[in-house]
Enzyme design. Structure first.
Site, PDB file in Angstrom:
ATOM      1  CB  SER A 308      90.122  35.834 -33.560  1.00  0.00           C
ATOM      2  OG  SER A 308      90.592  34.723 -34.320  1.00  0.00           O
ATOM      3  CG  ASP A 309      91.144  31.593 -28.435  1.00  0.00           C
ATOM      4  OD1 ASP A 309      91.902  30.788 -29.026  1.00  0.00           O
ATOM      5  OD2 ASP A 309      91.012  31.587 -27.199  1.00  0.00           O
ATOM      6  CE1 TYR A 310      93.192  25.986 -34.071  1.00  0.00           C
ATOM      7  CE2 TYR A 310      90.909  25.271 -34.072  1.00  0.00           C
ATOM      8  CZ  TYR A 310      92.214  25.110 -34.497  1.00  0.00           C
ATOM      9  OH  TYR A 310      92.540  24.058 -35.335  1.00  0.00           O
TER      10      TYR A 310
END
Length: 775
Positions: A308-310
């Protein structure tokens, strides 16, 4: 309209690493299960081969011994302090086997210390995967990716990525979150600086090059790191150019424009993919099962790790797609997100989700398998530690600095080079031995920070060679004099009460006393990158005013732009005889710039993205579909603006040289092309000057009649050629029948018979044309 539809069991986008526009292999596509996206079984995307069967057996054995808690731990990436130190909570978590990966922990001492705890104390002795955003350099900083894309040089992109990997791996890192391969058609979006621009072909070539540079042929090599293609998918099309926003997109546009660079990265065996923050047609990409599990994992058979992204998993609650963090974890894991970055919805909720049947143990095992597989491939089980001695001699080496200087110069695009007076010589290159005085003016002229750009890794603050430094070094020992005045700040109040007339007056006085003026204007590093969308693309602050006042007293002005996105500056371009796009050129920005300004390097860059005349023209891109009433200046009822032209300030693919090149004798080998055949073209390029230089010959096609309106032009290949003065060379290009199609409304890749044009040009707006038919 009658046509024969051919559905190929092939993929359009297996693009060779080389920047040359020659034949490309193709891969399989089958009909979409939803009738929306192209689903496929690509042969070129690397599958688990026999040599990896040993790894699979090891993963199987390890999974059988691991508890649910340990498996959850492998799916968790903790984001530590930005300075690279170990968070106080990490040692205990590592001892329990609860840290699969960290973001930001780096340096041989720190990574070895934490790794030792994981290897010695965790239940199954599983190593930690250390990750960081090594985007365009780790200690030695190279030009921002959009700038480097202006080189149209895949070999250069591979070299700079490898140099970054050497430095990152020496600091204990084994995973980078680069390259960003998002197509970007809206320069208001700040993250346009991180990609390769607006074109899927150029973006795909550079995606492959950068992945190969980071990973090499074996990611277990000590000086390689695992790359990440991000952000999956369509992040660059966010409405209004605003970060984290929504995207609404047709199937054809998604398949033909935004997916190809990801497909190219997958074909280059990119180790991981990162999903994006945005929603795609109403579904957050971190929970988009159709895209991640459907297209990426099932149809492309992608074997890598999806991260995932942050905090993007947890953010599905704010999107209104997940009702709470537990539901977000369920949606993301079932969609195919293998590792969660920063937020901890997985480790906090997976056991409960297993208990109530919301996820299956097979789903958890598959995610953990993908993480463990990469750790084995990276060699972490055999060599978990980094040699501290490498950190002493691998960082900021003379070779890396020289490469950074070459990359800075090669990324520069000469946009305009006229004479200040009618009939005179072009203003550039400047003569270092003329004995003339040169005024260097502007807020970015002696800026040592901004050239480093956003995502400067572990580059030292204020360490870049500034434009002034580079010019001084070039003129060292000559009789030429330099007068430097900052003039204004990059961003400054527009309140007349705080107007700093004294500084502008100093700049004007310096310009009066000088024979030549180099003005360095544009954006600071804080104005580009993530969360830096702009609604106004003019020169910020009082920079335009500064330029206008200087031009009143001296017409011999070279405008050097340092920026991370296209700027809309038609008046400044019109009034200034020479304009140089230098982007944010990295550690050696000033030296690379000086090499070009004084003619030691002949500029050869080409724009990877269109420059608008105004924000009102956006989105503006060269490969737009044909319209029913294309612009006609002699007819009011056509596609137009009543207050401006529809033409861009500078088109995609444009860029000048100190040499002058001409294309001629463009020929196509056949007028009719059938299935299984190729259309072959050739064109002669000649250097009409006496100056050695590079030209990038570009090949485009247009499908005149199709069941879905096609672009007026689409790049299909290019070749960079170096020619001595007066030298000519024949450039050959070949495109197979299978490459002449598109995706229909149902996600099927088809090639239709009909009339095509092929263009050979020096940019996207001009060129020689020839036609052929598909039978």
């Amino acid at each position: 309209m009658k046509f024969t539809k051919i559905i190929f069991l092939t993929s359009l986008f297996s693009i060779a690493l080389s920047q040359h526009g020659h034949a490309r292999q193709v891969d399989s596509h089958s009909q979409s299960t939803e009738g929306v996206l192209a689903h496929s079984s690509p042969k070129q995307i690397p599958q688990i081969k026999e040599k990896n069967l040993g790894i699979e057996a090891k993963v199987d054995a390890l999974l059988k011994k691991m508890s649910v808690m340990e498996k959850c731990g492998q799916l968790q990436q903790f984001a530590g302090p930005g300075e690279g130190t170990i968070d106080p909570s990490y040692p205990e978590l590592a001892a329990k086997g609860m840290i699969g990966s960290t973001l930001n922990v780096r340096g041989a001492e720190n990574t070895n210390k934490l790794q030792k705890i994981a290897i010695e104390k965790s239940p199954n002795h599983i190593p930690i995967l250390f990750a960081y955003d090594t985007i365009h350099g780790q200690k030695t900083i190279f030009p921002v990716p959009l700038g480097e894309a202006s080189s149209w040089d895949a070999k250069l992109a591979e070299k700079t990525a490898h140099a970054a990997a050497k430095e990152a791996s020496a600091m204990g890192l084994k995973w980078t979150f680069a390259p960003m391969v998002d197509i970007a058609r809206d320069p208001r979006w700040g993250r346009v600086v991180e990609g390769a621009g607006e074109d899927p072909y150029l973006g795909s070539v550079l995606a492959k090059a950068r992945v190969k540079g980071f990973q090499g042929d074996d990611i277990s090599d000590k000086d390689r790191v695992m790359a990440t293609a991000k952000h999956f998918v369509a992040y660059g099309a966010a409405v209004g150019g605003r970060d984290y926003g929504e995207v609404e997109m047709s199937s054809s546009t998604l398949n033909d424009i935004y997916l190809p660079p990801f497909r190219a990265a997958a074909e280059q065996n990119v180790g991981s993919m990162m999903c994006s923050f945005n929603t795609l047609n109403g579904v957050p990409c971190s929970g988009n099962e159709e895209m991640i599990k459907g297209v990426l994992k099932n149809d492309w058979k992608y074997p890598g790790l999806v991260v995932s992204d942050y905090e993007s998993v947890a953010e599905m609650v704010e999107h209104g797609y997940a009702k709470d963090p537990k539901n977000a974890a369920q949606l993301a894991l079932n969609a195919g997100v293998d590792m969660e970055m920063k937020s901890q919805t997985y480790c906090e909720n997976i056991q409960a989700l297993l208990n109530d049947g919301s996820i299956k143990i097979e789903t958890l095992n598959e995610a953990a398998r993908r993480v463990l597989r990469k750790k084995f491939e990276l060699g972490l089980f055999d060599n978990p530690f980094v040699d501290p001695e490498r950190e002493k001699f691998e960082l900021e080496t003379p070779a890396a600095k020289e490469l950074a200087r070459t990359a800075a110069a090669r990324s520069i695009v000469l946009l305009k080079n006229n004479s200040p007076t009618d009939g005179g010589k072009p203003l550039l290159p400047l003569n270092p031995n003329s004995g003339q005085s040169i005024a260097v003016i502007g807020p970015l002229a002696d800026d040592h920070q901004s050239p480093l750009g956003s995502w400067l890794g572990d580059g030292k603050e204020n360490s870049a060679v500034s434009a002034l430094d580079g010019i001084k070094s070039k003129l060292n020992g000559s009789e030429s004099k330099i007068l430097y005045v900052k003039g204004v700040n990059t961003v400054e109040s527009t309140d007349p009460k705080v107007k700093n007339l004294d500084e502008i007056k100093k700049a004007v006085d310096a310009a009066k006393k000088s024979d030549r003026v180099v003005m360095v204007l544009g954006e600071s590093d804080k104005m580009t990158g993530e969360s830096t969308s702009r609604s106004d693309l003019s020169l910020p602050g009082r920079q335009r005013e500064l330029l206008e006042e200087v031009l009143k007293v001296n017409k011999n002005v070279v405008l050097v732009l340092m920026n991370g996105r296209p700027l809309a500056i038609p008046n400044e371009v019109e009034k200034t005889p020479a304009v140089v796009e230098a982007w944010l050129g990295g550690s050696q920005a000033g030296n690379g710039l000086a090499d070009v300004l004084f003619g030691d390097v002949n500029p050869s860059g080409k724009l990877p993205i269109t420059f608008p005349r105004s924000v009102g023209q956006i989105p503006i891109y060269y490969n737009h579909p044909s319209g029913g009433r294309p612009n006609d200046p002699n007819n009011s009822y056509t596609s137009r603006y009543i207050d401006d032209t529809v033409d861009p300030l500078f088109p995609f693919g444009s860029g000048l040289s100190y040499s002058k090149f001409e294309l001629s004798d463009f020929k196509i080998d056949k007028s009719n092309v059938g299935k299984g055949e190729s259309v072959k073209a050739q064109v002669k390029v000649k250097n009409l000057s006496n100056i050695k230089g590079d030209e990038v010959v570009q090949f485009y096609i247009r499908d005149h009649v199709a069941s879905i309106t096609q672009p007026v032009k689409a790049l299909k290949g290019f070749e960079r050629v170096t020619l001595d003065g007066g030298q000519s060379q024949l450039i050959k290009f070949e495109i197979p029948y299978e490459e002449l199609g598109f995706h229909d409304r149902h996600g099927n890749y088809i090639v239709e018979p009909g009339s095509f044009s092929m263009f050979a040009g020096q940019d996207s707006a001009s060129g020689l044309e020839s036609t052929f038919e598909i039978k």
